[in-house]
Each structure stands twice: as C-alpha cells, then as structure tokens.
Motif scaffolding. Structure first.
Motif, mmCIF file in Angstrom:
data_model
loop_
_atom_site.group_PDB
_atom_site.id
_atom_site.type_symbol
_atom_site.label_atom_id
_atom_site.label_comp_id
_atom_site.label_asym_id
_atom_site.label_seq_id
_atom_site.Cartn_x
_atom_site.Cartn_y
_atom_site.Cartn_z
ATOM 1 N N PRO A 1 0.955 -1.207 0.121
ATOM 2 C CA PRO A 1 -0.054 0.003 -0.071
ATOM 3 C C PRO A 1 0.741 1.263 -0.120
ATOM 4 C CG PRO A 1 -0.886 -1.597 1.599
ATOM 5 C CD PRO A 1 0.525 -2.180 1.052
ATOM 6 N N ILE B 1 0.955 3.823 1.526
ATOM 7 C CA ILE B 1 1.616 4.609 2.612
ATOM 8 C C ILE B 1 2.743 3.788 3.509
ATOM 9 C CG2 ILE B 1 0.117 2.833 4.354
ATOM 10 C CD1 ILE B 1 -0.701 5.287 6.266
ATOM 11 N N TYR C 1 -8.079 5.651 4.363
ATOM 12 C CA TYR C 1 -8.254 4.376 4.702
ATOM 13 C C TYR C 1 -9.720 4.147 5.253
ATOM 14 C CZ TYR C 1 -3.569 3.377 2.992
ATOM 15 O OH TYR C 1 -2.425 3.378 2.338
ATOM 16 N N ASP C 2 -10.209 5.197 5.708
ATOM 17 C CA ASP C 2 -11.460 5.148 6.047
ATOM 18 C C ASP C 2 -12.575 4.808 5.120
ATOM 19 O OD1 ASP C 2 -13.580 5.261 8.055
ATOM 20 O OD2 ASP C 2 -13.516 7.335 8.324
ATOM 21 N N THR D 1 -16.991 -0.389 3.693
ATOM 22 C CA THR D 1 -16.958 -2.156 3.493
ATOM 23 C C THR D 1 -18.196 -2.686 3.839
ATOM 24 O OG1 THR D 1 -15.432 -3.927 4.184
ATOM 25 C CG2 THR D 1 -16.225 -2.376 6.003
ATOM 26 N N ALA E 1 -10.410 3.997 10.096
ATOM 27 C CA ALA E 1 -9.186 3.756 9.581
ATOM 28 C C ALA E 1 -8.194 2.913 10.715
ATOM 29 C CB ALA E 1 -8.610 5.347 9.397
ATOM 30 N N LEU F 1 -8.193 -0.480 9.652
ATOM 31 C CA LEU F 1 -7.610 -0.600 8.588
ATOM 32 C C LEU F 1 -5.986 -0.479 8.577
ATOM 33 C CD1 LEU F 1 -9.603 0.831 5.940
ATOM 34 C CD2 LEU F 1 -9.389 -1.467 6.074
ATOM 35 N N ILE F 2 -5.733 0.340 9.407
ATOM 36 C CA ILE F 2 -4.136 0.453 10.080
ATOM 37 C C ILE F 2 -3.749 -0.652 10.513
ATOM 38 C CG2 ILE F 2 -2.796 1.878 11.408
ATOM 39 C CD1 ILE F 2 -2.861 3.176 8.730
ATOM 40 N N LEU G 1 -3.613 -3.608 7.501
ATOM 41 C CA LEU G 1 -2.755 -3.415 6.254
ATOM 42 C C LEU G 1 -1.487 -4.278 6.501
ATOM 43 C CD1 LEU G 1 -2.836 0.416 5.456
ATOM 44 C CD2 LEU G 1 -3.813 -1.571 4.131
#
Length: 200
Positions: free
Chosen positions: A5, A7, A26-27, A30, A43, A46-47, A50
């Motif tokens: 990704p 980031i 990333y927010d 889904t 987020a 997801l953080i 990832l």
C-alpha cells in the motif's frame, strides 16, 4: 504495480505530511459480514490490518515506521490513525537502535499482560530485555527480587540472567540500577559483559 500500500512508501521516505493526508483515505466503506448494508470500517481497523506484503505476512504501518525510525510518523499513526502498539513494533525499533521510538511505544503497550503476575523471573527477564528500568526498580523494591539465584558456584552471573540480558541488549541504565542497589559489583558487570560477548 505496487506490491505494498502507498502509505508504506510514504513511511519509507519519512513523508510525515503525506502520511497524514493518506490516513483518512483508509476510512472506506466496507460490506458487513452479517448483512448487505454498507458499514464503515474505521481507519483504526484498516491501519492495524494493512500489510507491507501482498500475502498479509509483512509488517503493519506502525511496525514499519518503528523499523524505519520516524518518531513523528509513529506518533501520527497512533494518535491520529489509531494504530495499536504491539511488542513487535517495540522490538523492531530496538533492533535498529531507535531508542526514542521504543521508549515512546513502551508507554502505549503492556508487555507484561500475558505473564502471570507471580512469575517474577519472566517479568524480570522481559523488563531487562526491554530496558524497562521502572519495572526492574519495582521488582527490586516491592518484590525483593533475588538476583543471587542467577549466580553460579563462583558467584558469576549465568547466561540468560537479568544482568546478562541487560548487558546483551545495551540497557546500561538497568545495569546501573543493579549496581546502585548494591546487588552488583563492577567485576560482576565485567563477567556479564564477557558472557554476552562469548555468546555473540
């Protein structure tokens, strides 16, 4: 084609502002596992899921930033992105001599949570490995921890003793704490240094 990704690339180059811009991206919506309604996965989630590798076997963004040595990005990921601190992030920071990051991370994780509170040897071992002088002091003061149990018949510290671990991982503030408490003399420190050097 990017394998990681974006980031992670921003973290690689220490681009704090770009990381800050990316975090809200990333927010994203889904699908829920329970119904067909669109739900928001924060987020924060997801953080923490990832991965730097496509197969999911790599590092999280926080672990990667800890490895790379950007304290400001580490703070950003935790304070803004809601990244969860784990022992791996602390270890990666220490492996690369990012002590400022390791110290900061240690304030956000309980590295003793999976250890029985009565298992003082394991707690002391982890404290010495991680340079947690506060915990070492607590064990010495409140628990009257016995360092002599780690000495051989000649009075020298054994490999894997708390002194050995503190020396091996370069936590000389912990070594100094042992010395200040009168439980360790300079020749014992030299013995631990020799033991650690022989194990390299």
């Amino acid at each position: 084609e990017l394998c990681s990704p974006p980031i992670f690339i921003a973290i690689d180059y220490g681009l704090e502002e770009l990381v800050s811009i990316m975090l809200p991206l990333y927010d994203v919506p889904t699908k829920s596992n329970n119904d067909n309604n669109n739900n928001k996965t924060s987020a924060t989630t997801l953080i923490n899921t990832l991965s730097s590798e496509q197969d999911g076997g790599g590092y999280t963004p926080l672990q990667w930033a800890s490895w790379m040595g950007s304290l400001e990005i580490v703070k950003l990921l935790i304070q803004v992105g809601g990244a969860q601190v784990d022992e791996e992030a602390v270890s990666l920071a220490r492996e690369n001599d990012h002590e400022d990051i390791a110290t900061y991370l240690q304030q956000h994780v309980d590295i003793y949570s999976n250890i029985d509170s009565s298992d003082l040897d394991t707690i002391m071992d982890k404290a010495c490995r991680n340079g947690d002088s506060t915990k070492v002091r607590e064990l010495l003061d409140d628990e009257n921890y016995n360092l002599d149990q780690w000495k051989d018949g000649e009075g020298k510290y054994l490999a894997l003793s708390p002194m050995y671990m503190a020396v091996k991982f370069g936590h000389y503030d912990v070594v100094q704490l042992f010395m200040d408490r009168g439980g360790v003399m300079i020749d014992e420190v030299e013995s631990a240094l020799a033991t650690a050097a022989a194990a390299e």
